[in-house]
Scaffold this motif. Structure first.
Motif, PDB file in Angstrom:
ATOM      1  N   GLU A  68       1.012  -1.059   0.066  1.00 38.23           N
ATOM      2  CA  GLU A  68      -0.361   0.001  -0.267  1.00 38.23           C
ATOM      3  C   GLU A  68       0.973   0.937   0.519  1.00 38.23           C
ATOM      4  OE1 GLU A  68      -3.077   2.032   2.042  1.00 38.23           O
ATOM      5  OE2 GLU A  68      -2.911   0.031   3.415  1.00 38.23           O
ATOM      6  N   ALA A  69       1.928   1.217   1.046  1.00 37.49           N
ATOM      7  CA  ALA A  69       2.987   2.224   0.921  1.00 37.49           C
ATOM      8  C   ALA A  69       3.747   2.724  -0.515  1.00 37.49           C
ATOM      9  CB  ALA A  69       3.669   1.760   1.943  1.00 37.49           C
ATOM     10  N   LEU A  70       3.904   1.318  -1.068  1.00 35.43           N
ATOM     11  CA  LEU A  70       4.677   1.840  -1.834  1.00 35.43           C
ATOM     12  C   LEU A  70       3.945   2.030  -3.428  1.00 35.43           C
ATOM     13  CD1 LEU A  70       7.276   0.664  -3.804  1.00 35.43           C
ATOM     14  CD2 LEU A  70       5.733  -1.234  -4.459  1.00 35.43           C
ATOM     15  N   GLY A  71       2.185   1.853  -3.476  1.00 37.63           N
ATOM     16  CA  GLY A  71       1.360   2.663  -4.252  1.00 37.63           C
ATOM     17  C   GLY A  71       0.939   3.905  -3.772  1.00 37.63           C
ATOM     18  N   ALA A  72       1.416   4.204  -2.507  1.00 34.89           N
ATOM     19  CA  ALA A  72       1.155   5.784  -2.752  1.00 34.89           C
ATOM     20  C   ALA A  72       2.587   6.537  -3.340  1.00 34.89           C
ATOM     21  CB  ALA A  72       0.799   5.745  -0.952  1.00 34.89           C
ATOM     22  N   LEU A  73       3.752   5.620  -2.988  1.00 35.00           N
ATOM     23  CA  LEU A  73       5.153   6.288  -3.633  1.00 35.00           C
ATOM     24  C   LEU A  73       4.846   6.931  -5.225  1.00 35.00           C
ATOM     25  CD1 LEU A  73       8.164   5.041  -1.973  1.00 35.00           C
ATOM     26  CD2 LEU A  73       7.480   7.514  -1.908  1.00 35.00           C
ATOM     27  N   ARG A  74       4.104   5.322  -5.894  1.00 36.45           N
ATOM     28  CA  ARG A  74       3.756   5.689  -6.843  1.00 36.45           C
ATOM     29  C   ARG A  74       3.213   6.878  -7.586  1.00 36.45           C
ATOM     30  NH1 ARG A  74       0.987   1.280  -7.902  1.00 36.45           N
ATOM     31  NH2 ARG A  74      -0.954   2.115  -7.344  1.00 36.45           N
ATOM     32  N   ASP A  75       2.064   6.587  -7.034  1.00 37.35           N
ATOM     33  CA  ASP A  75       0.839   7.391  -6.558  1.00 37.35           C
ATOM     34  C   ASP A  75       1.071   9.235  -7.050  1.00 37.35           C
ATOM     35  OD1 ASP A  75      -1.139   5.144  -7.126  1.00 37.35           O
ATOM     36  OD2 ASP A  75      -1.953   5.621  -5.603  1.00 37.35           O
ATOM     37  N   ALA A  76       2.629   9.478  -5.930  1.00 34.73           N
ATOM     38  CA  ALA A  76       2.435  10.884  -5.813  1.00 34.73           C
ATOM     39  C   ALA A  76       3.827  10.959  -6.623  1.00 34.73           C
ATOM     40  CB  ALA A  76       3.383  10.702  -4.415  1.00 34.73           C
ATOM     41  N   ASP A  77       3.967  10.073  -7.538  1.00 33.68           N
ATOM     42  CA  ASP A  77       5.433  10.400  -9.236  1.00 33.68           C
ATOM     43  C   ASP A  77       6.322  10.732  -7.994  1.00 33.68           C
ATOM     44  OD1 ASP A  77       6.743  10.255 -11.621  1.00 33.68           O
ATOM     45  OD2 ASP A  77       6.213  12.597 -11.899  1.00 33.68           O
ATOM     46  N   ALA A  78       6.786   9.551  -7.044  1.00 35.36           N
ATOM     47  CA  ALA A  78       7.960   9.866  -6.359  1.00 35.36           C
ATOM     48  C   ALA A  78       9.707   9.954  -7.186  1.00 35.36           C
ATOM     49  CB  ALA A  78       8.463   8.670  -5.346  1.00 35.36           C
ATOM     50  N   TRP A  79      10.010   8.365  -8.502  1.00 38.11           N
ATOM     51  CA  TRP A  79      10.366   8.552  -8.825  1.00 38.11           C
ATOM     52  C   TRP A  79      10.869   9.675 -10.085  1.00 38.11           C
ATOM     53  CZ3 TRP A  79       7.897   5.139  -6.835  1.00 38.11           C
ATOM     54  CH2 TRP A  79       8.838   4.019  -5.628  1.00 38.11           C
ATOM     55  N   GLY A  80       9.757  10.189 -10.439  1.00 36.27           N
ATOM     56  CA  GLY A  80      10.294  11.715 -11.874  1.00 36.27           C
ATOM     57  C   GLY A  80      10.311  12.831 -10.804  1.00 36.27           C
ATOM     58  N   ARG A  81       9.303  12.841  -9.757  1.00 33.30           N
ATOM     59  CA  ARG A  81       9.489  13.897  -9.357  1.00 33.30           C
ATOM     60  C   ARG A  81      11.041  14.028  -8.406  1.00 33.30           C
ATOM     61  NH1 ARG A  81       5.101  13.949  -4.636  1.00 33.30           N
ATOM     62  NH2 ARG A  81       6.203  15.958  -3.772  1.00 33.30           N
ATOM     63  N   ILE A  82      11.602  13.024  -8.159  1.00 37.32           N
ATOM     64  CA  ILE A  82      13.121  13.190  -7.863  1.00 37.32           C
ATOM     65  C   ILE A  82      14.223  13.819  -9.080  1.00 37.32           C
ATOM     66  CG2 ILE A  82      15.369  12.087  -6.683  1.00 37.32           C
ATOM     67  CD1 ILE A  82      12.993  10.239  -5.176  1.00 37.32           C
ATOM     68  N   GLY A  83      13.570  12.646  -9.853  1.00 36.45           N
ATOM     69  CA  GLY A  83      14.657  12.847 -11.473  1.00 36.45           C
ATOM     70  C   GLY A  83      14.331  13.988 -11.824  1.00 36.45           C
ATOM     71  N   ARG A  84      13.704  14.662 -11.928  1.00 36.77           N
ATOM     72  CA  ARG A  84      13.548  16.514 -11.992  1.00 36.77           C
ATOM     73  C   ARG A  84      13.836  17.444 -11.424  1.00 36.77           C
ATOM     74  NH1 ARG A  84       7.956  13.557 -13.522  1.00 36.77           N
ATOM     75  NH2 ARG A  84       7.036  15.065 -11.468  1.00 36.77           N
ATOM     76  N   ALA A  85      14.027  17.164 -10.163  1.00 39.57           N
ATOM     77  CA  ALA A  85      13.777  18.266  -9.022  1.00 39.57           C
ATOM     78  C   ALA A  85      15.888  18.278  -9.260  1.00 39.57           C
ATOM     79  CB  ALA A  85      13.588  17.428  -7.811  1.00 39.57           C
ATOM     80  N   LEU A  86      16.410  17.040  -9.169  1.00 48.03           N
ATOM     81  CA  LEU A  86      17.943  17.378  -9.354  1.00 48.03           C
ATOM     82  C   LEU A  86      18.248  17.736 -10.362  1.00 48.03           C
ATOM     83  CD1 LEU A  86      18.267  13.103  -8.442  1.00 48.03           C
ATOM     84  CD2 LEU A  86      18.570  15.186  -7.015  1.00 48.03           C
ATOM     85  N   GLU A  87      17.757  17.332 -11.411  1.00 46.05           N
ATOM     86  CA  GLU A  87      18.215  17.797 -12.873  1.00 46.05           C
ATOM     87  C   GLU A  87      17.662  18.995 -12.447  1.00 46.05           C
ATOM     88  OE1 GLU A  87      19.330  16.887 -15.750  1.00 46.05           O
ATOM     89  OE2 GLU A  87      19.101  14.451 -15.433  1.00 46.05           O
ATOM     90  N   ASP A  88      17.136  20.191 -11.904  1.00 43.80           N
ATOM     91  CA  ASP A  88      16.522  21.406 -11.934  1.00 43.80           C
ATOM     92  C   ASP A  88      17.743  21.766 -10.979  1.00 43.80           C
ATOM     93  OD1 ASP A  88      14.361  21.654 -13.224  1.00 43.80           O
ATOM     94  OD2 ASP A  88      12.927  21.149 -12.121  1.00 43.80           O
ATOM     95  N   ALA A  89      17.643  21.273  -9.986  1.00 45.11           N
ATOM     96  CA  ALA A  89      18.945  21.556  -8.948  1.00 45.11           C
ATOM     97  C   ALA A  89      20.645  21.948  -9.475  1.00 45.11           C
ATOM     98  CB  ALA A  89      19.146  20.666  -7.559  1.00 45.11           C
ATOM     99  N   LEU A  90      20.555  21.130 -10.184  1.00 43.88           N
ATOM    100  CA  LEU A  90      21.468  20.823 -10.947  1.00 43.88           C
ATOM    101  C   LEU A  90      22.116  22.132 -11.702  1.00 43.88           C
ATOM    102  CD1 LEU A  90      24.871  19.324 -11.103  1.00 43.88           C
ATOM    103  CD2 LEU A  90      23.397  18.003 -12.908  1.00 43.88           C
ATOM    104  N   ALA A  91      21.464  22.278 -12.268  1.00 43.03           N
ATOM    105  CA  ALA A  91      21.277  23.189 -12.990  1.00 43.03           C
ATOM    106  C   ALA A  91      21.693  25.191 -12.018  1.00 43.03           C
ATOM    107  CB  ALA A  91      20.104  23.659 -14.322  1.00 43.03           C
ATOM    108  N   VAL A  92      21.158  24.839 -11.586  1.00 39.61           N
ATOM    109  CA  VAL A  92      21.155  25.886 -10.461  1.00 39.61           C
ATOM    110  C   VAL A  92      22.721  26.183 -10.365  1.00 39.61           C
ATOM    111  CG1 VAL A  92      20.293  27.648  -8.277  1.00 39.61           C
ATOM    112  CG2 VAL A  92      19.245  26.219  -9.663  1.00 39.61           C
ATOM    113  N   GLN A  93      22.671  24.959  -9.773  1.00 37.54           N
ATOM    114  CA  GLN A  93      24.376  25.150  -8.658  1.00 37.54           C
ATOM    115  C   GLN A  93      25.415  25.216 -10.144  1.00 37.54           C
ATOM    116  OE1 GLN A  93      24.981  24.366  -5.325  1.00 37.54           O
ATOM    117  NE2 GLN A  93      26.924  25.612  -6.679  1.00 37.54           N
ATOM    118  N   LEU A  94      25.070  24.218 -11.294  1.00 39.37           N
ATOM    119  CA  LEU A  94      26.339  24.728 -12.222  1.00 39.37           C
ATOM    120  C   LEU A  94      26.512  26.326 -12.368  1.00 39.37           C
ATOM    121  CD1 LEU A  94      25.580  21.508 -13.952  1.00 39.37           C
ATOM    122  CD2 LEU A  94      27.701  22.523 -12.944  1.00 39.37           C
ATOM    123  N   ALA A  95      24.762  27.068 -12.558  1.00 46.13           N
ATOM    124  CA  ALA A  95      25.193  28.581 -13.094  1.00 46.13           C
ATOM    125  C   ALA A  95      25.920  29.021 -11.069  1.00 46.13           C
ATOM    126  CB  ALA A  95      23.520  29.043 -13.169  1.00 46.13           C
ATOM    127  N   ALA A  96      26.164  28.320 -10.354  1.00 46.14           N
ATOM    128  CA  ALA A  96      26.621  29.201  -9.606  1.00 46.14           C
ATOM    129  C   ALA A  96      28.015  29.545  -9.647  1.00 46.14           C
ATOM    130  CB  ALA A  96      25.808  29.137  -8.365  1.00 46.14           C
TER     131      ALA A  96
END
Length: 299
Positions: A68-96
């Motif tokens: 059930e908890a795994l389903g909650a992670l899936r429904d929250a798009d946990a894996w996709g959100r983490i990937g997008r966040a890391l790409e966005d954060a890396l862009a901010v860091q490289l600009a700095a």
């Protein structure tokens, strides 16, 4: 460089539905891409044993609850959100920090253990590790507060990876200090807060002690301590130290995170730098500047 967020959801589901005797082998295959996290350990590491020690999901109980908890992670798009966040954060860091050396990074997200009272209690259902360049490892239970902070948690760990993967800041187990660990947690939280604000960016375990001057003073008294076996109590607190057989020092859970945020915030305010710009700053400079401008007295 590339950031690879491994889609562990189908494999974890398979493990939870498999015959108990088959689960350790299936789990070992899931964890193998993260084996490089333990490259500094002496001898061969048992990945399944490390999973159990690190509050990973159980292999012998709570199957329905975990599914059930795994389903909650899936429904929250946990894996996709983490990937997008890391790409966005890396862009901010490289600009700095143009020209920053960035390793290829593999991200492993696993479900935590709902029956582990330390994990669900003092640790609030979340542990993560980004200290070994090239690897981010997140273990969580999908409490609403943790789901809301998925991006900020991943970005916090990315900050560690970039600080120690750059080659500019060296984590030498023989000489590293509590001060470096505490400052690194403050810098990582500051970076997460730069991107996601204070409500989501603080590591949850440190929040209750952000304005506790006694806790701050106690942590500051130990900033010069060396020996990684001593760090757990000073940074994570006594409860976690006892959990892993270390010596308590009289600090609550998350004390080092709270103190690290105060030190780093005072440093950033004094220098006018952003957290991204301060990624590679020497921890001694942070501490000296922060204490000189009065971080010790702020609340």
């Amino acid at each position: 460089m590339t950031i690879t967020v491994l889609d562990t959801c189908p494999a974890i589901r398979e493990i939870l539905r498999a015959a108990p005797a088959d689960r350790p082998g299936l789990l070992r295959a899931v964890l193998e891409p993260a084996a490089g996290m333990y490259r500094y350990f002496p001898g061969e590491v048992d990945l399944v044993a490390m999973h159990r020690m690190s509050s990973g999901f159980p292999l012998d109980r709570d199957e329905d609850r975990c599914l059930e908890a795994l389903g909650a992670l899936r429904d929250a798009d946990a894996w996709g959100r983490i990937g997008r966040a890391l790409e966005d954060a890396l862009a901010v860091q490289l600009a700095a920090t143009p020209g920053l050396a960035v390793p290829d990074i593999t991200v492993l997200l696993v479900l935590g253990d709902p029956g582990d009272e330390h994990f669900t209690g003092p640790n609030l259902g979340m542990t993560a590790n980004g200290s070994v360049p090239g690897h981010l490892f997140l273990t969580l239970w999908p409490y609403p507060e943790n789901l809301a902070r998925l991006e900020a948690t991943a970005v916090h760990e990315l900050n560690h990876n970039l600080r120690y993967g750059s080659g500019s800041v060296v984590w030498d187990p023989a000489t590293v200090t509590v001060g470096e660990h505490v400052v690194s947690e403050g810098l990582a939280d500051a970076f997460a807060r730069q991107l996601y604000g204070d409500e989501l960016g603080y590591t949850r375990i440190g929040v209750p002690h952000l304005h506790d001057d006694a806790v701050f003073a106690k942590v500051v008294s130990g900033l010069g301590v060396t020996g990684m076996e001593n760090f757990t109590a000073w940074v994570h607190g006594d409860a976690t130290a006892v959990r892993y057989g270390a010596t308590p020092v009289g600090l609550p859970t998350g004390a080092g995170y709270a103190a690290g945020n105060r030190l780093v915030d005072a440093y950033l305010a004094a220098t006018g730098r952003t957290a991204a710009e301060a990624l590679l700053v020497d921890s001694r400079e942070v501490v000296e500047t922060a204490l000189r401008v009065g971080a010790r007295d702020r609340s």
